[in-house]
Design a protein around this motif. Sequence first.
Motif, mmCIF file in Angstrom:
data_model
loop_
_atom_site.group_PDB
_atom_site.id
_atom_site.type_symbol
_atom_site.label_atom_id
_atom_site.label_comp_id
_atom_site.label_asym_id
_atom_site.label_seq_id
_atom_site.Cartn_x
_atom_site.Cartn_y
_atom_site.Cartn_z
ATOM 1 N N VAL A 52 38.837 34.354 36.185
ATOM 2 C CA VAL A 52 38.114 35.187 37.104
ATOM 3 C C VAL A 52 37.958 36.660 36.793
ATOM 4 C CG1 VAL A 52 37.648 35.607 39.475
ATOM 5 C CG2 VAL A 52 38.717 33.321 38.739
ATOM 6 N N MET A 53 36.848 37.165 36.285
ATOM 7 C CA MET A 53 36.793 38.672 36.029
ATOM 8 C C MET A 53 35.869 39.350 36.866
ATOM 9 S SD MET A 53 35.338 39.806 32.214
ATOM 10 C CE MET A 53 33.785 39.166 32.487
ATOM 11 N N VAL A 54 36.330 40.564 37.345
ATOM 12 C CA VAL A 54 35.581 41.602 37.812
ATOM 13 C C VAL A 54 35.062 42.735 36.916
ATOM 14 C CG1 VAL A 54 35.304 43.660 39.472
ATOM 15 C CG2 VAL A 54 36.533 41.675 40.200
ATOM 16 N N THR A 55 33.535 42.792 37.094
ATOM 17 C CA THR A 55 32.923 43.712 36.273
ATOM 18 C C THR A 55 31.704 44.296 37.006
ATOM 19 O OG1 THR A 55 32.087 43.976 34.021
ATOM 20 C CG2 THR A 55 31.485 41.935 34.825
ATOM 21 N N HIS A 56 31.341 45.531 36.431
ATOM 22 C CA HIS A 56 30.134 46.168 37.016
ATOM 23 C C HIS A 56 29.091 45.938 35.791
ATOM 24 C CE1 HIS A 56 31.913 49.454 34.805
ATOM 25 N NE2 HIS A 56 30.621 49.826 34.504
ATOM 26 N N ASP A 57 29.402 45.654 34.747
ATOM 27 C CA ASP A 57 28.526 45.942 33.409
ATOM 28 C C ASP A 57 27.977 44.487 33.356
ATOM 29 O OD1 ASP A 57 27.502 45.813 30.810
ATOM 30 O OD2 ASP A 57 29.356 47.097 30.134
ATOM 31 N N LYS A 110 33.974 43.454 45.227
ATOM 32 C CA LYS A 110 34.322 42.769 44.038
ATOM 33 C C LYS A 110 36.003 42.636 43.879
ATOM 34 C CE LYS A 110 32.382 45.246 40.890
ATOM 35 N NZ LYS A 110 31.872 46.408 42.006
ATOM 36 N N SER A 111 36.579 43.776 43.732
ATOM 37 C CA SER A 111 38.117 43.904 43.625
ATOM 38 C C SER A 111 38.942 43.453 44.851
ATOM 39 C CB SER A 111 38.492 45.472 43.379
ATOM 40 O OG SER A 111 37.901 45.793 42.224
ATOM 41 N N THR A 112 38.148 43.862 46.059
ATOM 42 C CA THR A 112 38.872 42.915 47.230
ATOM 43 C C THR A 112 38.916 41.636 47.087
ATOM 44 O OG1 THR A 112 38.178 44.997 48.683
ATOM 45 C CG2 THR A 112 38.890 42.904 49.794
ATOM 46 N N LEU A 113 37.991 40.954 46.874
ATOM 47 C CA LEU A 113 37.704 39.588 46.625
ATOM 48 C C LEU A 113 38.993 39.107 45.652
ATOM 49 C CD1 LEU A 113 36.738 36.863 47.217
ATOM 50 C CD2 LEU A 113 34.947 37.216 45.670
ATOM 51 N N LEU A 114 38.894 39.804 44.559
ATOM 52 C CA LEU A 114 39.921 39.601 43.401
ATOM 53 C C LEU A 114 41.298 39.514 43.950
ATOM 54 C CD1 LEU A 114 39.697 38.840 40.227
ATOM 55 C CD2 LEU A 114 40.723 41.253 40.072
ATOM 56 N N ILE A 136 32.297 38.286 38.537
ATOM 57 C CA ILE A 136 32.246 38.628 39.909
ATOM 58 C C ILE A 136 31.739 40.131 39.527
ATOM 59 C CG2 ILE A 136 33.148 39.572 42.385
ATOM 60 C CD1 ILE A 136 35.453 37.530 41.689
ATOM 61 N N THR A 137 30.486 40.216 40.085
ATOM 62 C CA THR A 137 29.594 41.585 39.931
ATOM 63 C C THR A 137 29.095 42.219 41.202
ATOM 64 O OG1 THR A 137 27.523 40.359 39.577
ATOM 65 C CG2 THR A 137 29.006 40.546 37.563
ATOM 66 N N GLY A 138 28.672 43.097 41.144
ATOM 67 C CA GLY A 138 27.898 43.960 42.075
ATOM 68 C C GLY A 138 28.018 45.560 42.135
ATOM 69 N N ALA A 180 41.311 39.303 36.041
ATOM 70 C CA ALA A 180 40.910 40.376 35.393
ATOM 71 C C ALA A 180 39.934 41.497 35.917
ATOM 72 C CB ALA A 180 40.388 40.136 33.933
ATOM 73 N N ASP A 181 40.510 42.568 36.497
ATOM 74 C CA ASP A 181 39.741 43.619 36.933
ATOM 75 C C ASP A 181 39.179 44.655 36.138
ATOM 76 O OD1 ASP A 181 38.640 45.182 39.095
ATOM 77 O OD2 ASP A 181 40.463 45.563 39.973
ATOM 78 N N GLU A 182 37.889 44.545 35.804
ATOM 79 C CA GLU A 182 37.417 45.687 34.903
ATOM 80 C C GLU A 182 38.049 45.915 33.463
ATOM 81 O OE1 GLU A 182 34.516 46.784 35.334
ATOM 82 O OE2 GLU A 182 34.040 46.981 37.421
#
Length: 232
Positions: free
Chosen positions: A202-207, A46-50, A38-40, A172-174
């Motif tokens: 399911v992973m949140v990342t900004h990278d 992102k983290s809210t959805l996670l 999940i990016t953006g 996983a959050d960042e």
Amino acid sequence: MTLLSVERVSKIFTRGDEEIFALRDLSVQIDAGEFVAITGASGSGKSTLLYILGLLDRPTLGRYSLHEDPTEHLNDDARAKLRNTFMGFVFQSFHLLPRASALRNVMMPMVYAASHGNAISEIEQRRRAQEALRVVGLSDRQDHLPNQLSGGQRQRVAIARALVNSPRVLFADEPTGNLDSKSGREVLAIFEALNAQGTTVVMVTHDPSIAERARRRLTLGDGTLIGDSRAV
């Protein structure tokens, strides 16, 4: 098979008389066995959805279902039990107990499970925790305290803790946000190996370079889904 499903979900926060939409009318399905990033941009939701997917928060509007079973009727205890038995969590800041060894940190989800009636003997807890540490390559560090471990090793302890109850889905959050590039690659390799064995990730990342390692990429913008692409 659909594992996680959000239907027209909104998350609204209030600041005085102002309503702030962290998520707005968002719908998405994630199938069992997927590896999703999940990016953006910062503040895109992102983290809210996670957190909604991980039953750590509730949507203001809309429906979230697990295995097509709605979750809005679940009380706090039922949600906590699902998080403990069905899900695993890895966060950017590790969240390890500073005075507990790596082994004891990994055992904590099983200690918590016992408080919900799923008693596991201490011998079995130790066996499972040792196996989880073996999976992440830290068998020789089980007696070390967090401050005796590198950042990458601490994150691997956190992954072992997330895995010890054999979750169906790993959130996983960042997870590489506090790691150097080498440690980040090692963590992602563990995720890929777990996914290859059937664990949904399911992973949140900004990278973007991290997101490219996933097989599916969901892109959020201002709380809405603006992109959904799969690796070729």
